[in-house]
Scaffold this active site. Structure first.
Site, PDB file in Angstrom:
ATOM      1  CG  ASP A  67     -43.544 -55.984 -42.243  1.00 36.93           C
ATOM      2  OD1 ASP A  67     -42.642 -55.763 -41.638  1.00 36.93           O
ATOM      3  OD2 ASP A  67     -44.661 -55.521 -42.218  1.00 36.93           O
ATOM      4  NE  ARG A  96     -33.876 -51.401 -42.873  1.00 38.47           N
ATOM      5  CZ  ARG A  96     -34.801 -50.791 -43.103  1.00 38.47           C
ATOM      6  NH1 ARG A  96     -35.062 -50.150 -44.290  1.00 38.47           N
ATOM      7  NH2 ARG A  96     -35.587 -50.234 -42.132  1.00 38.47           N
ATOM      8  NE  ARG A 127     -34.299 -55.724 -47.858  1.00 44.68           N
ATOM      9  CZ  ARG A 127     -34.126 -54.876 -48.923  1.00 44.68           C
ATOM     10  NH1 ARG A 127     -33.825 -55.284 -50.184  1.00 44.68           N
ATOM     11  NH2 ARG A 127     -34.688 -53.429 -48.846  1.00 44.68           N
ATOM     12  CE1 TYR A 159     -47.415 -49.326 -41.133  1.00 46.52           C
ATOM     13  CE2 TYR A 159     -48.508 -50.407 -39.162  1.00 46.52           C
ATOM     14  CZ  TYR A 159     -47.221 -49.826 -39.706  1.00 46.52           C
ATOM     15  OH  TYR A 159     -46.299 -49.352 -39.017  1.00 46.52           O
TER      16      TYR A 159
HETATM   17  O1  CP3 Z   1     -36.690 -59.590 -36.472  1.00 46.38           O
HETATM   18  C1  CP3 Z   1     -37.906 -59.647 -36.372  1.00 46.38           C
HETATM   19  O2  CP3 Z   1     -38.400 -59.025 -35.556  1.00 46.38           O
HETATM   20  C2  CP3 Z   1     -38.690 -60.464 -37.325  1.00 46.38           C
HETATM   21  C3  CP3 Z   1     -39.269 -59.559 -38.383  1.00 46.38           C
HETATM   22  C4  CP3 Z   1     -40.285 -58.420 -38.310  1.00 46.38           C
HETATM   23  C5  CP3 Z   1     -40.227 -57.305 -39.303  1.00 46.38           C
HETATM   24  N1  CP3 Z   1     -41.048 -56.665 -39.117  1.00 46.38           N
HETATM   25  C6  CP3 Z   1     -39.231 -57.320 -40.259  1.00 46.38           C
HETATM   26  C7  CP3 Z   1     -38.905 -56.180 -41.088  1.00 46.38           C
HETATM   27  C8  CP3 Z   1     -41.060 -58.231 -37.488  1.00 46.38           C
HETATM   28  C9  CP3 Z   1     -41.790 -59.029 -36.264  1.00 46.38           C
HETATM   29  C10 CP3 Z   1     -41.904 -56.913 -37.740  1.00 46.38           C
HETATM   30  C11 CP3 Z   1     -43.002 -56.270 -37.224  1.00 46.38           C
HETATM   31  C12 CP3 Z   1     -43.612 -54.930 -37.685  1.00 46.38           C
HETATM   32  N2  CP3 Z   1     -43.628 -54.529 -39.141  1.00 46.38           N
HETATM   33  C13 CP3 Z   1     -44.291 -54.115 -36.848  1.00 46.38           C
HETATM   34  C14 CP3 Z   1     -44.699 -54.387 -35.380  1.00 46.38           C
HETATM   35  C15 CP3 Z   1     -43.394 -54.187 -34.564  1.00 46.38           C
HETATM   36  C16 CP3 Z   1     -42.709 -52.769 -34.542  1.00 46.38           C
HETATM   37  O3  CP3 Z   1     -41.615 -52.596 -35.030  1.00 46.38           O
HETATM   38  O4  CP3 Z   1     -43.520 -51.806 -34.131  1.00 46.38           O
HETATM   39  C17 CP3 Z   1     -44.494 -53.204 -37.782  1.00 46.38           C
HETATM   40  C18 CP3 Z   1     -45.226 -51.777 -37.222  1.00 46.38           C
HETATM   41  C19 CP3 Z   1     -44.161 -53.307 -38.939  1.00 46.38           C
HETATM   42  C20 CP3 Z   1     -44.337 -52.440 -40.292  1.00 46.38           C
HETATM   43  C21 CP3 Z   1     -43.036 -52.187 -41.080  1.00 46.38           C
HETATM   44  N3  CP3 Z   1     -42.536 -53.135 -41.480  1.00 46.38           N
HETATM   45  C22 CP3 Z   1     -42.682 -50.664 -41.065  1.00 46.38           C
HETATM   46  C23 CP3 Z   1     -43.092 -49.802 -40.429  1.00 46.38           C
HETATM   47  C24 CP3 Z   1     -41.443 -51.179 -42.033  1.00 46.38           C
HETATM   48  C25 CP3 Z   1     -40.244 -50.013 -42.602  1.00 46.38           C
HETATM   49  C26 CP3 Z   1     -39.477 -49.483 -41.431  1.00 46.38           C
HETATM   50  C27 CP3 Z   1     -38.309 -50.271 -41.143  1.00 46.38           C
HETATM   51  O5  CP3 Z   1     -38.166 -50.576 -39.840  1.00 46.38           O
HETATM   52  O6  CP3 Z   1     -37.577 -50.855 -41.895  1.00 46.38           O
HETATM   53  C28 CP3 Z   1     -41.441 -52.328 -42.165  1.00 46.38           C
HETATM   54  C29 CP3 Z   1     -40.227 -53.182 -42.984  1.00 46.38           C
HETATM   55  C30 CP3 Z   1     -39.496 -54.196 -42.398  1.00 46.38           C
HETATM   56  N4  CP3 Z   1     -40.031 -55.180 -41.713  1.00 46.38           N
HETATM   57  C31 CP3 Z   1     -38.113 -54.239 -42.654  1.00 46.38           C
HETATM   58  C32 CP3 Z   1     -37.800 -55.653 -41.784  1.00 46.38           C
HETATM   59  C33 CP3 Z   1     -36.593 -56.242 -41.272  1.00 46.38           C
HETATM   60  C34 CP3 Z   1     -37.025 -53.537 -43.237  1.00 46.38           C
HETATM   61  C35 CP3 Z   1     -37.175 -54.471 -44.741  1.00 46.38           C
HETATM   62  C36 CP3 Z   1     -35.802 -53.806 -45.269  1.00 46.38           C
HETATM   63  O7  CP3 Z   1     -35.191 -54.930 -45.373  1.00 46.38           O
HETATM   64  O8  CP3 Z   1     -35.729 -52.822 -46.192  1.00 46.38           O
END
Ligand code: CP3
Length: 348
Positions: A74, A29, A38, A151
């Site tokens: 994700d 984002r 998005r 989770y």
């Molecule tokens: O660019 C990259 O790194 C590849 C894509 C990726 C995402 N999530 C996209 C995402 C990867 C590798 C992840 C891993 C992930 N997801 C982890 C492990 C790494 C870390 O950051 O600790 C965890 C714990 C998650 C769980 C998760 N997914 C959360 C807590 C959230 C919401 C909070 C946030 O940061 O937005 C997500 C959503 C998410 N995953 C988004 C993205 C781009 C945002 C979604 C949106 O566009 O609204």
């Protein structure tokens, strides 16, 4: 331009012309180009639409010039086939709905076949390998069993992991059955990613740093080992990330990965000393340092490179995911500084 393999070379601890750099959550984002997509598609639909997921995977390569692509998806995606409802809310983040967990139910869960249940992930990888042939390697990834269990049991992100820890200590048989099921699920999932073309993989055990050393050795580490042991990993490096890993580094290194991704609270030099020359390290700039003015970002980059030292096997990264309000020019500057300052250090 020839294929840029410095990320894979650093994973194998071979010499490089510059320190490779990529950024955890590099697609996301903070990029206006991501926000534009998005506006058309919600997050889960984006993850499930291979052409679009591939497009956002490539955005940070064009915008930042990083040395690796990471699959856009994700860690919660492989949970839906286990009967866990997953949705993403704008303010709260992920919200999960799992059925009541009792031993019989957990044991009876199937280990889903990713080819049938998450074909879009494998299709995204295939699209990306075609589009990245002459560019950079593609990293696949999964959540680790402990973090995924957190989770499922907490129903989302947690501060104190009360429900999960209650399960671990009050019903350890259920906890271990769940962790085993998750380990076999993600082992198959990651294997399918490797077969589809992922050239390296990263296992995210983000929340395992919440455990004491003793409980890490009971509830988290062994299940990461169980995943790694099942991978068809000929030539495919495995990286392993825990946020808050300073007290468990040696335990992590004993699980069979090729490299460890470090958070920013520990000294990289100290970590390298503890881990020895046969482990690649990745990290470990505090994501918040990207709020600093550019000259100070440069100083921080130089400090990390100094800490990493001359031995091969360092990949530059942040210590956790990039913040959603990071100024894009600062992220661009970070990548430029890593390349420029490390080229001097690697003597070219
Ligand atoms: O660019 C990259 O790194 C590849 C894509 C990726 C995402 N999530 C996209 C995402 C990867 C590798 C992840 C891993 C992930 N997801 C982890 C492990 C790494 C870390 O950051 O600790 C965890 C714990 C998650 C769980 C998760 N997914 C959360 C807590 C959230 C919401 C909070 C946030 O940061 O937005 C997500 C959503 C998410 N995953 C988004 C993205 C781009 C945002 C979604 C949106 O566009 O609204």
């Amino acid at each position: 331009m020839p294929f840029n393999d410095r990320f894979l070379r650093a994973c194998r601890r071979e010499p490089v012309d510059r320190t490779p750099v990529w950024i955890m959550r590099q697609a996301g984002r903070y990029l206006p180009e991501y926000q534009a997509i998005r506006r058309e598609l919600d997050f889960l639909t984006l993850c499930k639409t291979p052409e679009k997921a591939a497009e956002v995977t490539i955005q940070p390569l064009d915008i930042l010039g990083v040395d690796a692509a990471i699959l856009f998806s994700d860690i919660l995606i492989p949970l839906e086939p286990l009967g866990v409802g997953v949705r993403f809310e704008e303010k709260k983040g992920p919200v999960l709905e799992a059925p009541d967990l009792d031993l019989a139910r957990v044991r009876a869960l199937p280990v889903p076949d990713p080819v049938e249940t998450v074909p879009f992930v494998l299709d995204t990888i295939r699209v990306l390998r075609r589009e990245l042939v002459d560019r950079v390697p593609l990293i696949g990834f999964t959540g680790a069993p402990f973090t995924l269990a957190s989770y499922i049991v907490e129903g989302g992100t947690s501060r104190d992991f009360m429900k999960l820890k209650r399960l671990l200590f009050e019903q350890p048989d259920v906890a271990h059955a769940l962790l085993e099921k998750l380990a076999d699920t993600v082992a198959l999932y990651l294997s399918a990613q490797i077969e589809a073309g992922a050239q390296a993989v990263q296992i995210f055990d983000t929340w395992a740093g919440q455990l004491s050393k003793r409980d890490y050795a009971t509830f988290a580490g062994p299940y990461v080992r169980r995943v790694i042991e099942q991978l068809p990993r000929e030539g495919v490096p495995v990286m392993h990330y825990v946020n808050g890993s300073a007290s468990i580094l040696e335990e992590m290194a004993a699980l069979g990965s090729d490299g460890i991704s470090l958070d920013w609270r520990q000294s990289l030099a100290e970590a390298r000393e503890r881990l020895g020359p046969d482990v690649t390290v990745q990290g470990n700039l505090d994501p918040a340092t990207l709020y600093l003015p550019p000259e100070q970002i440069e100083e921080r980059v130089a400090e990390v490179l100094d800490e990493a030292g001359d031995a091969p096997g360092h990949i530059f990264n942040l210590g956790h995911g990039i913040f959603r309000d990071t100024p894009v020019p600062h992220a661009q500057h970070l990548v430029e500084c890593v390349h420029r300052l490390s080229a001097e250090r690697h003597g070219r």
